[in-house]
Design a protein around this motif. Sequence first.
Motif, short mmCIF file in Angstrom:
data_model
loop_
_atom_site.label_atom_id
_atom_site.label_comp_id
_atom_site.label_asym_id
_atom_site.label_seq_id
_atom_site.Cartn_x
_atom_site.Cartn_y
_atom_site.Cartn_z
N ALA A 1 -16.72 21.45 55.02
CA ALA A 1 -15.92 22.20 55.70
C ALA A 1 -16.92 24.83 55.12
N MET A 2 -16.86 25.33 55.90
CA MET A 2 -17.33 26.39 55.17
C MET A 2 -16.48 27.59 56.04
N ILE A 3 -16.45 29.20 54.75
CA ILE A 3 -15.92 30.32 54.31
C ILE A 3 -17.22 30.72 55.23
N PHE A 4 -16.36 32.01 56.62
CA PHE A 4 -17.38 32.49 57.45
C PHE A 4 -16.87 34.26 56.96
N GLN A 5 -17.99 34.41 57.53
CA GLN A 5 -18.84 35.94 56.34
C GLN A 5 -17.54 36.86 56.86
N GLU A 6 -16.70 37.21 58.45
CA GLU A 6 -15.77 38.12 58.69
C GLU A 6 -14.58 37.40 58.44
N PRO A 7 -13.72 37.12 57.84
CA PRO A 7 -12.68 35.79 58.78
C PRO A 7 -11.43 37.09 59.45
N MET A 8 -11.53 37.83 59.95
CA MET A 8 -11.00 38.38 61.32
C MET A 8 -11.40 38.09 62.54
N THR A 9 -12.09 37.43 62.49
CA THR A 9 -13.37 37.06 64.01
C THR A 9 -12.66 35.79 63.23
N SER B 1 2.06 35.30 58.91
CA SER B 1 1.82 36.35 58.70
C SER B 1 0.79 36.74 59.32
N TYR B 2 0.44 37.53 61.15
CA TYR B 2 -1.05 36.82 61.21
C TYR B 2 -1.87 37.80 60.80
N PRO B 3 -3.17 37.50 61.07
CA PRO B 3 -4.46 37.48 60.45
C PRO B 3 -4.73 39.55 60.34
N HIS B 4 -3.88 40.06 61.53
CA HIS B 4 -4.11 41.86 60.95
C HIS B 4 -3.29 42.32 60.47
N GLN B 5 -2.61 41.63 59.07
CA GLN B 5 -0.96 41.69 59.02
C GLN B 5 -1.83 41.84 57.32
N LEU B 6 -2.55 41.06 57.23
CA LEU B 6 -3.09 40.55 55.96
C LEU B 6 -4.56 41.33 55.83
N SER B 7 -4.74 42.19 54.11
CA SER B 7 -5.86 42.74 54.00
C SER B 7 -6.39 41.77 53.73
N GLY B 8 -8.25 42.09 53.46
CA GLY B 8 -9.21 41.49 53.48
C GLY B 8 -9.51 40.79 53.07
N GLY B 9 -9.00 41.46 51.90
CA GLY B 9 -9.28 40.14 50.05
C GLY B 9 -7.74 38.88 50.71
N GLN B 10 -6.61 39.20 51.07
CA GLN B 10 -5.94 38.35 51.90
C GLN B 10 -6.53 37.28 52.95
N ARG B 11 -7.21 37.82 53.89
CA ARG B 11 -7.84 37.25 55.08
C ARG B 11 -8.93 36.31 54.56
N GLN B 12 -9.33 36.78 53.36
CA GLN B 12 -10.91 35.58 52.80
C GLN B 12 -10.03 34.44 51.63
N ARG B 13 -8.98 34.42 51.27
CA ARG B 13 -8.46 33.86 50.77
C ARG B 13 -7.07 33.21 51.46
N LEU C 1 -16.07 43.12 51.55
CA LEU C 1 -15.10 43.36 50.39
C LEU C 1 -15.43 44.67 49.48
N ASP C 2 -14.15 44.92 48.53
CA ASP C 2 -14.86 46.18 47.98
C ASP C 2 -14.98 45.68 46.50
N VAL C 3 -15.44 45.91 45.50
CA VAL C 3 -16.28 45.45 44.68
C VAL C 3 -14.71 44.36 43.47
N THR C 4 -13.50 45.21 43.73
CA THR C 4 -12.67 44.40 42.72
C THR C 4 -12.44 43.81 43.48
N ILE C 5 -12.14 43.46 44.63
CA ILE C 5 -11.64 41.67 45.69
C ILE C 5 -12.66 41.10 45.50
N ARG C 6 -14.60 41.40 45.49
CA ARG C 6 -14.92 40.49 45.46
C ARG C 6 -15.39 40.02 44.10
#
Length: 543
Positions: A99-107, A156-168, A191-196
């Motif tokens: 499996a793969m986790i991509f850099q930008e979850p929004m795309t 939720s749709y992707p745009h309704q989530l924060s960057g950290g939530q999308r990555q999760r 991601l921001d430092v705390t989310i990272r």
Amino acid sequence: MSGANASTKASFEGPLLALDRLHVTFGDTVAVNDVTLAIERGERVALVGESGSGKSVTALSILRLLSDAQVSGSIRFNGEELLTKSEREMRGLRGSDIAMIFQEPMTALNPLYTIGDQIAETIVIHDGVSPLEARKRTVALLARTGIAEPEKRVNSYPHQLSGGQRQRAMIAMALSCRPRLLLADEPTTALDVTIRAQIVELLLELQRDEAQKRGMAVLLITHDLNLVRHFAQRVAVMEKGVLVESGPVEQLFASPQHPYTQRLLESRPERTVMPVMPIAPVILEARDVSVDFRTKLPGMGGWFRSGRFRAVADADVSVRQGETLGIVGESGSGKSTLAMALLGLQRTATGEIDFQGKALRRYRGREQTALRSNMQVVFQDPFSSLSPRQTIERIVGEGLALHRPQLGAQGRREKVISVLREVGLDRTVLQRYPHEFSGGQRQRIAIARALVLEPRLLVLDEPTSALDVSIQQQVLKLLVGLQQKYNLGFIFISHDLAVIGAMAHRVAVMQNGSIVESGDVEKIFAAPGHPYTRKLLKASFAT
């Protein structure tokens, strides 16, 4: 799978993944050059290098997801050669075994489907369970990856989530079929430092758990050396498609052998700023600056009522000549909104903002035009802020045509050539276009465009966050040199505290629109007074 193959798969005792002389070309361009690398079961390996080094191409080769590429050599997964498998066989492996986790979850996530539907679909396809069972497992996965209210977020749709939530959500999708190899391609870069820090700890926890159950291994692709030190057990370094060095993390960081590895490890922000002269005049001073945005809130009977969102609240800042004010905070903290207000570009801003001793609201006509030339900005992504249809000469010289019409065409060209030379580029770039340059070169062009008007204040909005570590260091050194030469005032916005520590004289820490702490950067970083500042510093230097 036949019984014989299943027996072979179960009894194979070699590496989980073995790349042998992997060679990838796109036409005449060699992207990966004879790479040999093995990953054992339960192991965490980091593949590091700058953009264009071949890291992501290597990962995509494993999944056979490269189009228009010629791939040779060997890719063996659990003893089976992947390069000879049919597309149907590869579809069976993707997601379930690798499996793969991509850099930008929004795309990477489909914007037309809820995250619950996308994760459940993977489970139904690979495990053959009912949609109801897949949904139950999806909710459990979202809860496991730390998403609050998973029963609600599953819809939720992707745009309704924060960057950290999308990555999760991407991590939940990747783990949905319990793969034995997880490829994580720059999973924390945006991601921001705390989310990272949260995502890194989550990946560590999940990998250790899955390693005990199924021996899951992780191949982490990144250029973040702090992340590598914190996460990986072994590291492999790539340069221009070639694997130049590999070994245990502690050993490689302590004693790098290859010059490229040494250069990467040395490419950390270094503090070279000069002290501000005590008599340096204040060029920008702002008091009680607030910015409100109108919003629509749900009301009775399905109607909407007007609301107000305060993006910046009662901010006080000042910048002296030759000084850098760093503004730090997570996404949504109000950093960029405050900067735009200080530039006079936020119509809903209130408060008092003075530039060179005069209130912004009092600048009129020609004075306002001159004000614009004295306050310039460099944005985070130079590719999107530079017109793809204009040559570099026109991009850099556009401001001169507006603010210095008396120069004429030849005078503008000479000025453009001069400022390009200042940022390390020569006249051969004049008739080229932005897409022909690297990220670092494009950022130099953006800096040249801002400097050509000889401003007094330069706002730098995340100017190095999209750059590799060595390119980042080059740009930072360039900015320090330009500041010292022209006595510029900088407002430097970043969530990278190491960069702020190297560049800033003073720092303002923003949380939820408010400046919670400000002062001398070295004093605050050494002894932060506010809990949020301590949290940022801990997260920044832990990964």
